[in-house]
Design an enzyme around this catalytic site. Structure first.
Site, PDB file in Angstrom:
ATOM      1  N   GLY A 259       0.821  -1.213   0.000  1.00 11.69           N
ATOM      2  CA  GLY A 259       0.000   0.000   0.000  1.00 11.69           C
ATOM      3  C   GLY A 259       0.847   1.252   0.000  1.00 11.69           C
ATOM      4  O   GLY A 259       2.052   1.210  -0.289  1.00 11.69           O
ATOM      5  N   CYS A 266       1.308   4.484  16.296  1.00  7.57           N
ATOM      6  CA  CYS A 266       2.173   3.455  16.893  1.00  7.57           C
ATOM      7  C   CYS A 266       3.347   3.015  16.024  1.00  7.57           C
ATOM      8  O   CYS A 266       4.496   3.155  16.440  1.00  7.57           O
ATOM      9  CB  CYS A 266       1.331   2.249  17.293  1.00  7.57           C
ATOM     10  SG  CYS A 266       0.221   2.639  18.652  1.00  7.57           S
TER      11      CYS A 266
HETATM   12  N1  LIG Z   1      -3.473   4.201  20.099  1.00 10.28           N
HETATM   13  C1  LIG Z   1      -3.180   2.929  19.995  1.00 10.28           C
HETATM   14  O1  LIG Z   1      -3.675   2.214  19.131  1.00 10.28           O
HETATM   15  C2  LIG Z   1      -2.214   2.281  20.972  1.00 10.28           C
HETATM   16  C3  LIG Z   1      -2.144   0.875  21.044  1.00 10.28           C
HETATM   17  C4  LIG Z   1      -1.268   0.295  21.947  1.00 10.28           C
HETATM   18  C5  LIG Z   1      -0.464   1.097  22.733  1.00 10.28           C
HETATM   19  N2  LIG Z   1      -0.518   2.461  22.625  1.00 10.28           N
HETATM   20  C6  LIG Z   1       0.325   3.251  23.525  1.00 10.28           C
HETATM   21  O2  LIG Z   1      -0.473   3.700  24.611  1.00 10.28           O
HETATM   22  C7  LIG Z   1      -0.061   5.012  25.017  1.00 10.28           C
HETATM   23  C8  LIG Z   1      -1.252   5.961  24.923  1.00 10.28           C
HETATM   24  O3  LIG Z   1      -1.647   6.065  23.578  1.00 10.28           O
HETATM   25  P1  LIG Z   1      -3.024   6.756  23.154  1.00 10.28           P
HETATM   26  O4  LIG Z   1      -3.146   6.555  21.674  1.00 10.28           O
HETATM   27  O5  LIG Z   1      -4.106   6.297  24.054  1.00 10.28           O
HETATM   28  O6  LIG Z   1      -2.668   8.289  23.467  1.00 10.28           O
HETATM   29  P2  LIG Z   1      -3.643   9.565  23.406  1.00 10.28           P
HETATM   30  O7  LIG Z   1      -2.790  10.690  22.976  1.00 10.28           O
HETATM   31  O8  LIG Z   1      -4.888   9.223  22.655  1.00 10.28           O
HETATM   32  O9  LIG Z   1      -4.075   9.776  24.927  1.00 10.28           O
HETATM   33  C9  LIG Z   1      -3.203  10.158  25.952  1.00 10.28           C
HETATM   34  C10 LIG Z   1      -4.009  10.901  27.008  1.00 10.28           C
HETATM   35  O10 LIG Z   1      -3.178  11.136  28.158  1.00 10.28           O
HETATM   36  C11 LIG Z   1      -3.563  12.377  28.697  1.00 10.28           C
HETATM   37  N3  LIG Z   1      -2.525  12.840  29.641  1.00 10.28           N
HETATM   38  C12 LIG Z   1      -1.314  13.391  29.369  1.00 10.28           C
HETATM   39  N4  LIG Z   1      -0.663  13.673  30.520  1.00 10.28           N
HETATM   40  C13 LIG Z   1      -1.451  13.272  31.546  1.00 10.28           C
HETATM   41  C14 LIG Z   1      -1.339  13.285  32.955  1.00 10.28           C
HETATM   42  N5  LIG Z   1      -0.248  13.764  33.560  1.00 10.28           N
HETATM   43  N6  LIG Z   1      -2.359  12.815  33.692  1.00 10.28           N
HETATM   44  C15 LIG Z   1      -3.472  12.318  33.089  1.00 10.28           C
HETATM   45  N7  LIG Z   1      -3.635  12.275  31.758  1.00 10.28           N
HETATM   46  C16 LIG Z   1      -2.654  12.750  30.986  1.00 10.28           C
HETATM   47  C17 LIG Z   1      -3.778  13.257  27.482  1.00 10.28           C
HETATM   48  O11 LIG Z   1      -4.544  14.416  27.791  1.00 10.28           O
HETATM   49  C18 LIG Z   1      -4.512  12.283  26.558  1.00 10.28           C
HETATM   50  O12 LIG Z   1      -5.914  12.347  26.727  1.00 10.28           O
HETATM   51  C19 LIG Z   1       1.109   5.374  24.117  1.00 10.28           C
HETATM   52  O13 LIG Z   1       2.303   5.016  24.750  1.00 10.28           O
HETATM   53  C20 LIG Z   1       0.881   4.512  22.900  1.00 10.28           C
HETATM   54  O14 LIG Z   1       2.093   4.236  22.219  1.00 10.28           O
HETATM   55  C21 LIG Z   1      -1.396   3.059  21.783  1.00 10.28           C
END
Ligand SMILES: NC(=O)c1ccc[n+]([C@@H]2O[C@H](COP(=O)([O-])OP(=O)(O)OC[C@H]3O[C@@H](n4cnc5c(N)ncnc54)[C@H](O)[C@@H]3O)[C@@H](O)[C@H]2O)c1
Length: 449
Positions: A259, A266
């Site tokens: 693609g 991620c």
């Molecule tokens: N999105 C995915 O598909 C996925 C899948 C597996 C793992 N991850 C991992 O999980 C983690 C989170 O990813 P995401 O996509 O959910 O991120 P995101 O950006 O959607 O959400 C992160 C949240 O954390 C909040 N935040 C920041 N600082 C904070 C604090 N001090 N106290 C409370 N809240 C706080 C932000 O306001 C935000 O709402 C990352 O490390 C990512 O790599 C993501």
């Protein structure tokens, strides 16, 4: 069990909602007051199939709370999840400031034993750092409280996140502490009824497992894209090759679609972070560097095809292109590192206009790019075609799989498709007079056309 989750994004909100759904009591804490206010009003800030009803139901049942009050969150759960973002730093390494901030918050407010569970994707050794942050603050406060730090990386896929969380392939738990292991087993018992999915290991291996999984998947995609580009030059069709190799059970059909490059929050960030992790321990990650480089090049592939077709970059000025799909993949509104962004920005630089449709990601696109003369976001896939010179496809939403080609021909100035997801049969389209460019199938098809 009483569980607190810091971070209410894709991972934190899905984790909180699903843990509440099986009967745990959950408090979700976020620093974004607007997000928390919307959640308390029953508005889900992200598009994720199946999430809204379970958030609403568990909120209404009083098992799922949302707050910006960190002290309240720390007081609530014996289990304290960290699910905040770990975005790339300037050099590509994971920025751990949010993880450290949550660890400090927990340490400042805790007044009893806690198990701190890291769900964010973090470099190997972060668990030890979190432990140190907490220990230092407790020492400063002059209090002695039991705590442990556990790694529990998340493997959910955006677009199928609820299903992935409710029926996980595996639950990775990194801890060497028998009490923490027992607590994690109890927490996840409702997800393990069919068979035990929990794989318990040391903390560092658990941290590395998450990067290994994403790097392996990214490698599969870059491998296929490398082969697709080769197939194109050799006059072969990569879709035939895909079927030919997928039938080998050692290879399999999953995740070998060529693609216009991988995106999302991620794969790009985690491959880059793993490259930095490798350099930090004096290891040259030859394969990972190549995975990353192939993907960067692949995101320009559609633009290269356009330039080739129109006979030069300058020929694109003043043209209007219909674009189907903005999100980095179907069933999400996430635009982070989406291939569509690289394409649109190249088209705008060349003086072309974009008329785009995406079933879910248009609000996010508007937020990212604001109002501009060279971007119209339209309400249907057919409206995007009206008066456009050609169609470009960046995301394989189901709604794009079986369009009415006769109607499309009437709307487009030329019957031309640049398909970044190989959705259509090039041979049929060629017979019907279309000029069709896919990924890794171009040359032979163009000869037929
Ligand atoms: N999105 C995915 O598909 C996925 C899948 C597996 C793992 N991850 C991992 O999980 C983690 C989170 O990813 P995401 O996509 O959910 O991120 P995101 O950006 O959607 O959400 C992160 C949240 O954390 C909040 N935040 C920041 N600082 C904070 C604090 N001090 N106290 C409370 N809240 C706080 C932000 O306001 C935000 O709402 C990352 O490390 C990512 O790599 C993501």
């Amino acid at each position: 069990m009483k569980v607190t989750i810091f971070g209410t994004g894709y991972v934190g909100l899905v984790t909180g909602a699903c843990l509440a759904e099986v009967g745990h009591e959950v408090t979700c804490v976020d620093v974004d007051p607007r997000k928390i206010a919307r959640l308390n009003d029953g508005v889900i800030p992200i598009y994720e199939p199946g999430l809204e009803p379970i958030v609403r139901e568990n909120h209404a049942q009083g098992r799922l709370h949302f707050t910006t009050d960190a002290a309240e969150g720390v007081a609530f759960g014996e289990l304290q999840f960290i699910a905040v973002g770990t975005p790339p730093d300037e050099d590509g390494s994971a920025d751990l400031q949010y993880v450290r901030a949550v660890a400090a918050t927990i340490a400042e407010h805790m007044d009893g034993p806690k198990i701190i569970i890291d769900k964010s994707t973090v470099p190997v050794g972060t668990g030890d750092q979190v432990r140190q942050v907490v220990a230092d603050i407790l020492a400063k406060r002059g209090v002695e409280l039991d705590f442990d730090v556990v790694s529990n990386p998340e493997f959910l896929k955006e677009g199928a996140a609820v299903n992935d969380f409710m029926k996980p392939d595996r639950i990775i738990v990194g801890t060497s502490d028998p009490h923490s292991e027992a607590v994690m087993r109890e927490l996840y018992a409702p997800f393990n009824r069919n068979h035990d999915r929990m794989v318990v290991m040391d903390l560092r291996s658990a941290e590395l497992t998450k990067y290994a999984a994403n790097a392996m998947l990214a490698t599969k995609i870059s491998f296929m894209n490398e082969l697709a580009n080769l197939a194109e030059r050799l006059g072969a069709d990569i879709e035939n090759v895909r079927l030919g190799i997928g039938s080998d059970p050692r290879i399999g059909y999953h995740f070998i679609y060529p693609g216009c490059g991988y995106g999302g929050s991620c794969f790009p960030k985690d491959v880059q972070a793993l490259v930095r992790i490798a350099h930090a321990v004096d290891h040259e990650p030859l394969l990972l560097d190549a995975v990353e480089a192939v993907n960067r090049r692949q995101k320009s592939r559609l633009f290269e095809l356009l330039v080739e077709h129109y006979g030069g970059r300058e020929q694109l000025a003043g043209k209007t292109f219909a674009l189907w799909g903005l999100a980095f993949k179907p069933n999400t509104d996430d635009m982070r590192e989406a291939s569509s962004r690289v394409l649109m920005e190249s088209l705008w630089d060349a003086g072309a206009r974009v008329q785009a449709f995406d079933p879910e990601a248009m609000e996010e696109t508007q937020r990212l790019y604001g109002q501009r003369d060279d971007l119209s976001l339209v309400g249907t896939r057919d409206a995007a075609l009206k008066g456009a010179d050609a169609l470009i496809i960046c995301t394989e939403w189901k709604a794009f799989r079986a369009p009415d080609f006769d109607l499309m021909r009437e709307s487009l100035a030329e019957p031309t498709i640049f398909d970044g997801r190989n959705l259509y049969d090039p041979y049929r389209l060629a017979e019907e007079g279309w000029t069709y460019y896919g990924i890794g199938r171009g040359k032979s098809v163009r000869r037929i056309a």
